[in-house]
Design a protein around this motif. Structure first.
Motif, PDB file in Angstrom:
ATOM      1  N   PRO A 133      53.607  17.811  42.263  1.00  0.00           N
ATOM      2  CA  PRO A 133      54.743  16.987  42.707  1.00  0.00           C
ATOM      3  C   PRO A 133      55.568  16.511  41.517  1.00  0.00           C
ATOM      4  CG  PRO A 133      52.723  15.698  42.752  1.00  0.00           C
ATOM      5  CD  PRO A 133      52.323  17.093  42.343  1.00  0.00           C
ATOM      6  N   PRO A 134      56.853  16.159  41.753  1.00  0.00           N
ATOM      7  CA  PRO A 134      57.649  15.579  40.665  1.00  0.00           C
ATOM      8  C   PRO A 134      57.128  14.185  40.316  1.00  0.00           C
ATOM      9  CG  PRO A 134      58.869  15.534  42.748  1.00  0.00           C
ATOM     10  CD  PRO A 134      57.589  16.260  43.017  1.00  0.00           C
ATOM     11  N   LEU A 135      57.456  13.701  39.140  1.00  0.00           N
ATOM     12  CA  LEU A 135      57.145  12.307  38.798  1.00  0.00           C
ATOM     13  C   LEU A 135      58.062  11.410  39.651  1.00  0.00           C
ATOM     14  CD1 LEU A 135      56.831  12.567  34.900  1.00  0.00           C
ATOM     15  CD2 LEU A 135      55.040  12.790  36.643  1.00  0.00           C
ATOM     16  N   ALA A 136      57.637  10.168  39.889  1.00  0.00           N
ATOM     17  CA  ALA A 136      58.345   9.303  40.850  1.00  0.00           C
ATOM     18  C   ALA A 136      59.856   9.141  40.559  1.00  0.00           C
ATOM     19  CB  ALA A 136      57.651   7.948  40.932  1.00  0.00           C
ATOM     20  N   PRO A 137      60.289   8.921  39.305  1.00  0.00           N
ATOM     21  CA  PRO A 137      61.724   8.692  39.089  1.00  0.00           C
ATOM     22  C   PRO A 137      62.572   9.969  39.110  1.00  0.00           C
ATOM     23  CG  PRO A 137      60.365   7.783  37.295  1.00  0.00           C
ATOM     24  CD  PRO A 137      59.504   8.706  38.087  1.00  0.00           C
ATOM     25  N   GLU A 138      61.919  11.120  39.331  1.00  0.00           N
ATOM     26  CA  GLU A 138      62.591  12.403  39.127  1.00  0.00           C
ATOM     27  C   GLU A 138      63.125  12.959  40.441  1.00  0.00           C
ATOM     28  OE1 GLU A 138      59.680  15.192  37.834  1.00  0.00           O
ATOM     29  OE2 GLU A 138      61.137  16.773  37.429  1.00  0.00           O
ATOM     30  N   LEU A 139      64.436  13.331  40.455  1.00  0.00           N
ATOM     31  CA  LEU A 139      65.023  14.028  41.601  1.00  0.00           C
ATOM     32  C   LEU A 139      65.503  15.373  41.074  1.00  0.00           C
ATOM     33  CD1 LEU A 139      65.518  13.590  44.577  1.00  0.00           C
ATOM     34  CD2 LEU A 139      67.766  12.650  44.022  1.00  0.00           C
ATOM     35  N   ARG A 140      64.840  16.447  41.523  1.00  0.00           N
ATOM     36  CA  ARG A 140      65.019  17.734  40.874  1.00  0.00           C
ATOM     37  C   ARG A 140      66.159  18.554  41.450  1.00  0.00           C
ATOM     38  NH1 ARG A 140      60.524  21.319  40.765  1.00  0.00           N
ATOM     39  NH2 ARG A 140      61.790  22.226  39.134  1.00  0.00           N
TER      40      ARG A 140
END
Ligand SMILES: *Cc1c(COP(=O)(O)O)cnc(C)c1O
Length: 408
Positions: A293-300
């Protein structure tokens, strides 16, 4: 609707119609060099548009992201032999840019989630480093809060290699605007396709002026860059004739092609993310496939998917890739294809004349031996995405069941 033939994941989208009139105008006039027109050349307009899009003070369009990375190091004034920390999972162009700038790449371990290992990062930082070039490989963002805090403590600059991260955000901030310099690519496999091309952004006057001159703004051509109310004039005058000219300029045709796609970025980001997440959900339902999964602050803003093979032997990994290919989907396991440019042990140029492989990084090596790469361009339909997901899940089941049945 179901799709029965494998989707083509390599073809690009057509270049928007809007580019054609501008390209025709450039071809008719022969005005291809960015410094011929007195003002508003397509390259200068691209720099203005891109800086505005990113909310950066300065942008410099160049021939590639590699050129942007190289110029960033030169513009920061790093001395010969300076140690530049990079994640060991990146593209060979990154350590190459560092070698080109006469600096020394220092490879940092990467975890199974494709992101930099912060304990190893801190350890390598403590051993002495002059800069960080954080590569957001395949758009995966490492913990930028931790990296910026550690680099600030050490008093060293951070360059973001955002070649493949256009449109990604971290805690609402655009990737490429967090470090001192951000570099992007317009090579055909990235979100915006000009065949080749790159751009760097920065808010730092000194870095911007030095990079502009070294990119090839000879004599007073820097005047055609200063669309920012003269904020760079003093820095340009200070550096005039004191820096080498590396001539890494972008030409007007490339800029026209890039500019025509700026309006497409939001759609590509949205569709790319939706397509990625659709496939990721299906893959994660398989016991043998895992999408970190992405890290929490990350919107890919992905245009490909990476996933790890779980609990497979080397033979099972090979059976999986063969079954996927037979099903119409080509999978690359980064570390298992010969001469892969993303496998750090192939970067033997780092050692100069001797060509020795870099010291081993067991954690990154283990990840590369099980991490798979599949392109998922934003233009794919849901049916095409499902075809790819089904082929991958089916191939994993087939590889594992066959192995079990024959009792390895
Ligand atoms: C593509 C890429 C580069 C190199 O970009 P060019 O424009 O081809 O020089 C560098 N880093 C990463 C992570 C990339 O994906």
């Amino acid at each position: 609707m179901t799709v029965t033939t494998p989707p083509n994941v390599y073809d690009a989208e057509p270049i928007p119609e809007a580019a054609r009139a501008e390209i025709e105008r450039l071809l008719s006039s022969g005005d291809l060099f960015r410094y011929t027109a007195p003002q508003d050349a397509p390259v200068a307009l691209l720099e203005r548009d891109f800086a505005a899009l990113m909310g950066a003070k300065y942008a410099l369009a160049v021939s590639s992201c590699s050129a942007a990375l190289f110029l960033s190091l030169k513009a920061l004034g790093l001395p010969r032999g300076a140690r530049v920390l990079i994640p060991a999972f990146t593209f060979a162009a990154v350590p190459s840019a560092i070698v080109h700038a006469d600096c020394q790449p220092v490879l940092v371990e990467v975890g199974a989630d494709y992101r930099i290992d912060l304990a190893d990062f801190e350890a390598k930082l403590a051993q002495g480093a002059d800069a960080v070039m954080i590569s957001h490989m395949r758009g995966h963002t490492s913990d930028m809060d931790a990296i910026m805090a550690a680099a600030d403590r050490a008093g060293i600059p951070v360059i973001e290699d955002a070649a493949h991260s256009l449109g990604t955000t971290w805690a609402g901030r655009r990737i490429g605007t967090i470090g001192k310099v951000g570099c992007f690519s317009f090579q055909s496999y990235k979100l915006v396709n000009a065949g080749e091309g790159g751009i760097l952004i920065t808010d730092d006057e000194e870095v911007a002026a030095r990079a502009v001159i070294m990119s090839g703004a000879y004599e007073h051509n820097w005047k055609k860059h200063d669309g920012h109310n003269g904020t760079l004039t003093a820095a340009f005058e200070r550096w005039q004739n004191r820096l080498p000219l590396y001539n890494m300029r972008m030409n007007n045709l490339s800029a026209a092609i890039v500019r025509s796609q700026i309006g497409e970025i939001d759609r590509r980001v949205r569709d790319g993310r939706a397509g990625h997440d659709r496939v990721a959900e299906r893959l994660n339902a398989s016991p043998w496939l895992e999408v970190p999964p992405p890290l929490a602050p990350e919107l890919r803003a992905p245009d490909s998917i990476q996933f790890n093979l779980v609990g497979m032997s080397d033979a099972e990994v090979d059976a999986f890739t063969a079954a996927a290919e037979a099903g119409g989907v080509k999978v690359q396991v980064f570390g298992r294809s010969r001469d892969n440019a993303r496998a750090f042990w192939n970067w033997r140029f780092i050692d100069g004349e001797h060509g020795a492989a870099p010291a081993d990084l067991p954690q990154t090596r283990a990840m590369l031996m099980r991490a798979c790469d599949v392109r998922l361009p934003a233009r794919l339909t849901e049916a095409e995405l499902d075809f790819i997901a089904d082929a991958l899940v089916g191939a994993a089941a087939q590889a594992m069941e066959e192995e079990r049945a024959y009792g390895t």
